[in-house]
Design an enzyme around this catalytic site. Structure first.
Site, PDB file in Angstrom:
ATOM      1  CE  LYS A 108     -20.407  -7.793  29.188  1.00 58.12           C
ATOM      2  NZ  LYS A 108     -20.545  -9.187  28.721  1.00 58.12           N
ATOM      3  NE  ARG A 161     -24.595 -10.839  31.528  1.00 59.22           N
ATOM      4  CZ  ARG A 161     -25.672 -10.697  30.740  1.00 59.22           C
ATOM      5  NH1 ARG A 161     -25.517 -10.488  29.467  1.00 59.22           N
ATOM      6  NH2 ARG A 161     -26.868 -10.742  31.250  1.00 59.22           N
ATOM      7  N   GLY A 201     -20.549 -10.130  20.842  1.00 60.31           N
ATOM      8  CA  GLY A 201     -20.993 -11.435  20.346  1.00 60.31           C
ATOM      9  C   GLY A 201     -19.876 -12.430  20.091  1.00 60.31           C
ATOM     10  CG  MET A 243     -14.960 -14.292  23.699  1.00 60.11           C
ATOM     11  SD  MET A 243     -13.787 -13.546  24.790  1.00 60.11           S
ATOM     12  CE  MET A 243     -14.363 -11.905  24.877  1.00 60.11           C
ATOM     13  NE  ARG A 292     -21.751  -3.127  24.234  1.00 63.27           N
ATOM     14  CZ  ARG A 292     -21.853  -4.389  23.851  1.00 63.27           C
ATOM     15  NH1 ARG A 292     -20.906  -5.228  24.157  1.00 63.27           N
ATOM     16  NH2 ARG A 292     -22.870  -4.827  23.162  1.00 63.27           N
ATOM     17  CG  HIS A 337     -23.722 -10.579  15.169  1.00 69.16           C
ATOM     18  ND1 HIS A 337     -23.481 -10.842  13.843  1.00 69.16           N
ATOM     19  CD2 HIS A 337     -22.533 -10.617  15.791  1.00 69.16           C
ATOM     20  CE1 HIS A 337     -22.195 -11.045  13.681  1.00 69.16           C
ATOM     21  NE2 HIS A 337     -21.597 -10.922  14.858  1.00 69.16           N
ATOM     22  CB  SER A 357       9.230  21.539   0.523  1.00 75.64           C
ATOM     23  OG  SER A 357       8.126  20.671   0.588  1.00 75.64           O
ATOM     24  CB  CYS A 382       5.356  18.471  -0.255  1.00 79.63           C
ATOM     25  SG  CYS A 382       6.935  18.150  -1.040  1.00 79.63           S
ATOM     26  CE1 TYR A 437       4.283  22.962   2.938  1.00 74.03           C
ATOM     27  CE2 TYR A 437       5.345  24.913   3.853  1.00 74.03           C
ATOM     28  CZ  TYR A 437       5.233  23.956   2.844  1.00 74.03           C
ATOM     29  OH  TYR A 437       6.083  23.983   1.761  1.00 74.03           O
TER      30      TYR A 437
HETATM   31  C1  PEP Z   1       8.446  13.378  -2.713  1.00 75.85           C
HETATM   32  O1  PEP Z   1       9.397  12.808  -3.255  1.00 75.85           O
HETATM   33  O2  PEP Z   1       8.125  13.201  -1.541  1.00 75.85           O
HETATM   34  C2  PEP Z   1       7.620  14.315  -3.473  1.00 75.85           C
HETATM   35  C3  PEP Z   1       6.637  14.969  -2.886  1.00 75.85           C
HETATM   36  O3  PEP Z   1       7.836  14.403  -4.797  1.00 75.85           O
HETATM   37  P1  PEP Z   1       7.315  13.332  -5.856  1.00 75.85           P
HETATM   38  O4  PEP Z   1       6.403  12.417  -5.167  1.00 75.85           O
HETATM   39  O5  PEP Z   1       6.658  14.128  -6.935  1.00 75.85           O
HETATM   40  O6  PEP Z   1       8.580  12.698  -6.318  1.00 75.85           O
END
Ligand code: PEP
Ligand code: MG
Length: 834
Positions: A22, A82, A91, A93, A310, A424, A723, A790, A810
């Site tokens: 504020k 305030r 609200g 304080m 604000r 409020h 992966s 993954c 990814y």
């Molecule tokens: C993992 O282990 O991260 C994975 C993606 O495989 P799962 O969860 O199927 O074991």
């Protein structure tokens, strides 16, 4: 020596840690010539010093405050005092208005204004506020006094104060001010403020600043008033002034939701110049702060003052609409807009509406003010303190107060009979992203357990459903439809895709999941868990039969059937993904997830397999493992029973053949799970390559064991990609079971040993370091090695930030996490340059 008191001209909007949100915004407004009442700010650092050293510190602070106050020349001098924390806590304080009153000032003011009623109302309001906030005397103690004139009323009020506190009501400005400032410092640690901080993860040692400002009086005459506006509609984001005001009233009346005020559009008829001034300042402030503003104002005798501004709390849906409009109006760049979205906002927008079917079957029984979007169903509960930690409840109150905070947090939705859209309840619910309807005057609470809505008798425990977007209330439990992908989310996803480096794929095991992922913007499938393809009711029996087979022939027979199912699913998935990469992981069933457990299942299987229950039980016992997650799973299965993976490869081949015949583009990656030894990989790769001669595909492995990480240079020689299965890698690195860790997780988090649940947010120091090591080693022997993640961490914003710093191509996550993952990937990249 540290400076503890600031004039508005000495600060700016970046000083909110020291001056509170504020205070910092008042400084900023002062620098762009917005009409604000002048004042001073006592810093958060002063508050923290006071909370530690109490009067020892305050004695040293007094001269600095007095020196600043002595520069105010207005006569008579009255102040509002305030609280103002660095992070807004609406609200939570305390505020004291009209500070400075005493009898001689009242007389002077009466002479000047010729308005005795106004003067004494302001005076008595001050006594009540001061008594409550500084001395903790409830307002009710002052009820029912009888008096024949105003001055008698004042002396009676002061007398009650004296009887309860055993001290005289303070008469000098200094004395009142010092006590008020101390009370506001102390209110940082009142119960509801502590709870609010706990719920919103706000640090307890920020402290609050105190803003002392010259009073302007909204209750002075007919050309005076007070109100709260939002620069845009906080419920849906529409560009319009939204809010409420009351003429001849003071600010607290409106904020507390005690009087139902007028809609702001009405001010255009009553005081048109003020309305257009308000509109002008609202636009200036919005552009200046690059955010939708929540503005408190007071009109004193036809002159407008802005008391505070604000960033406005709003529903997640409104937030998206506003940010999108800001980009179109050139207030924000696309990057700035993306950075401003909280990932939970996207999730909340995706959280749904009532299904068309249930809306056709149910008519609303009443309507209130749509205060915070979203839909909710639950059992009626009337007392905030009785809401269990879990369960479906809608909290019904006449009005909410900060004491209801925990109940509001636990409830699915909130419905009140009183209060406007800036009361409020409405503000807090919007901040929580929780569905809320206020001002439903047909709600009549009769006693602790029963009520009527529009004369329909209801009791605690009955189901109702509410829609915070329309204000409609329904009897019973309507069906909620989740995951509407509205066009605004799509726009943000597309913008995010423009700015992100890290690509986002979907973990999808069925054509349906693949389609959801594809529609959300996934750029491929990062993990198709082929064992999950058999989860459906009619299929699970086949995989169970396969697992319980004891001879190759038996297994091969059932594999034939499985092969056909997989072929069809692969084909359908390839069709959905339209040539985007599809990563197929060969079977990885930890056996405990698939073995029959109930006697019904065992009987059913014994019939299907034409063997006795005893035999079934014996086979189950022979497969039993104490630690199935670390047992006969992943590539170990493909080595013990090559016919299983061979079946899967032939299903893939058939699907590819059919796609080729039908000109459906494909791009496939075959992934081998749970590899720890390069020899495991080599063994399986050999028979896969033989089977897939003449087909185009990539082959890779999951990295989900520490051994695989530290031998990545050996493994990478034989594959196109890694992966990272961060679920198993977390399990095997931390030595905690994916299934059981929750048992001690709370204790660990409470004792600050784990900062996060390591299965939700990646353990950067441990698992993250293994990941870095693996990437470095993997690349040394295969510079073209492609990398993905993954595990579930691929849907967690905090972990995504970490992955974005690595040469990972990814991340892959469950379908409904895709929007959040894409947004987080873009935010991580954009914030590198901010
Ligand atoms: C993992 O282990 O991260 C994975 C993606 O495989 P799962 O969860 O199927 O074991
Ligand atoms: Mg795994």
């Amino acid at each position: 020596m540290e400076k503890f008191v600031y004039f508005f001209k000495e600060g700016n909007k970046n000083m909110s840690n020291l001056l509170g949100g504020k205070g910092a915004n008042l400084c900023e407004m002062s620098s762009i010539n917005i009409p604000i009442p002048q004042g001073i700010i006592i810093t958060t650092s002063a508050c923290n010093n006071f909370l530690k050293n109490k009067d020892d510190f305050f004695q040293n602070l007094k001269p600095e405050i007095l020196a600043a106050v002595s520069t105010f020349k207005k006569k008579p001098l009255l102040f509002s005092v305030r609280s103002g924390a660095p992070i807004s806590m609406p609200g939570m304080m305390d505020t004291i208005l009209n500070l400075g009153f005493n009898d001689s000032l009242a007389n002077y003011l009466i002479e000047k204004t010729n308005n005795e009623k106004f003067v004494y109302e302001s005076y008595s309001r001050f006594i009540l506020m001061f008594s409550e906030i500084v001395m903790g005397i409830p307002k009710s103690k002052f009820n029912n006094i009888s008096f024949s004139n105003y001055s008698e009323k004042i002396s009676k009020l002061k007398n009650i104060y004296k009887v309860i506190t055993n001290t005289l009501f303070p008469e000098t400005l200094e004395e009142q001010l010092f006590l008020a400032i101390k009370a506001i410092f102390n209110s940082w640690n009142n119960e509801r403020a502590i709870l609010y901080r706990d719920l919103h993860n706000i640090s307890h040692d920020l402290g609050t600043a105190v803003v002392v400002q010259e009073m302007v009086f909204g209750n002075f005459n007919d050309k005076s008033g007070t109100g709260v506006i939002f620069s845009r509609n906080p419920s849906n984001g529409k560009k319009e002034l939204y809010g409420e005001y009351i003429l001849k009233a003071q600010g607290e009346d409106i904020v507390a939701g005690l009087i139902t005020p007028f809609d702001i559009s009405n001010l255009n008829n009553q005081l048109p110049e003020i309305y257009s001034e308000l509109k002008k300042y609202s636009e200036i402030l919005e552009k200046h702060f690059k955010d939708m503003q929540d503005i408190e104002f007071t009109i004193e005798n036809g002159k407008l003052f802005i008391l505070q501004t604000r960033n406005g709390k709003r529903t997640p849906e409104a937030n998206l609409n506003i940010l999108l409009d800001f980009v179109n109006e050139n207030i924000l760049s696309k990057e700035e807009a993306i950075i401003k979205i909280d990932s939970s906002c996207l999730e909340a927008v995706l959280c749904g509406s009532f299904t068309e079917k249930s809306l056709k079957e149910n008519s609303p029984i009443a309507i209130g003010l749509p205060a915070s979007n979203g839909v909710a169903t639950g059992k009626i509960i009337l007392n905030s303190n009785n809401i269990p930690e879990d369960g479906d409840y809608i909290l019904l109150r006449e009005e909410t107060s900060p004491e209801d905070l925990k109940g509001m947090y636990l409830a699915n939705g909130i419905l009140t009979s009183k209060g406007g859209r800036t009361s409020h309840g409405a503000v807090v619910a919007r901040g929580m992203g929780k569905c809320c309807i206020t001002g439903c005057d047909s709600l009549k609470i009769e006693n602790d357990h029963s009520l009527t809505i529009n004369n329909i008798p209801l009791k605690e425990g009955d189901y109702i459903s509410i829609d915070g977007g329309t204000g409609y209330i329904y009897k019973g439990k309507l069906e909620i439809e989740k995951n509407n992908l509205n066009t605004n989310i799509k726009t943000f996803i597309n913008w995010s895709l423009e700015f992100s480096k890290l690509r986002v794929r979907v973990n999808a095991d069925t054509p349906e999941d693949a389609l959801v992922g594809y529609n959300f913007g996934a750029e491929g499938i990062g993990l198709c868990r082929t064992e999950h393809m058999f989860f459906k009711e009619d299929r699970i029996w086949k995989i169970r039969q396969m697992i319980l087979s004891t001879t190759i022939e038996e297994r091969k027979n059932i594999l034939q059937l499985l092969s056909f199912i997989q072929f069809k699913d692969f084909y359908d998935i390839f069709k959905v993904m339209k040539g985007l990469p599809v990563n197929i992981r060969l079977l990885d069933p930890p056996l405990h997830e698939f073995l029959p457990k109930t006697s019904y299942d065992k009987v059913f299987l014994s019939n299907k397999m034409n063997i006795s229950i005893k035999e079934i039980e014996e086979r189950i016992i022979s497969l039993n493992e104490h630690n199935p997650m670390l047992g006969h799973r992943g590539c170990r299965l493909g080595i013990s029973f090559p016919e299983i993976y061979e079946m899967q490869i032939s299903a893939i081949k058939f699907a590819l053949d059919r796609c080729k015949r039908e000109n459906i583009p494909t791009s496939i990656e075959i992934m081998i799970p749970f590899v720890g030894y390069v020899e495991e990989l080599q063994y399986i790769k050999k028979y896969i390559t033989e089977q897939l001669k003449g087909y185009e595909y990539k082959i890779g492995t999951m990295i989900e064991l520490p051994r695989a990480c530290i031998l990545s240079h050996e493994i990478s020689k034989h594959v196109d990609f890694f992966s990272y299965g961060t679920n198993d890698l977390t399990q095997t690195t931390l030595g905690i079971s994916r299934d059981d860790s929750i048992k001690f997780l709370n204790t660990y988090q409470n004792k600050l040993i784990y900062k996060h649940d390591p299965f939700k947010t990646l353990d950067k120091d441990g698992v993250g370091t293994l990941l870095k090591t693996s990437i470095e080693l993997g690349k040394t022997n295969n510079s073209n090695l492609k990398l993905g993640v993954c595990g579930e961490h691929g849907g967690d914003p905090e972990s995504i930030k970490f992955f974005n710093q690595l040469p990972i191509e990814y991340i892959s996550c469950s379908p409904f996490k895709i929007p959040v993952a894409i947004l987080s990937a873009a935010q991580s990249e954009i914030s590198k340059n901010f």
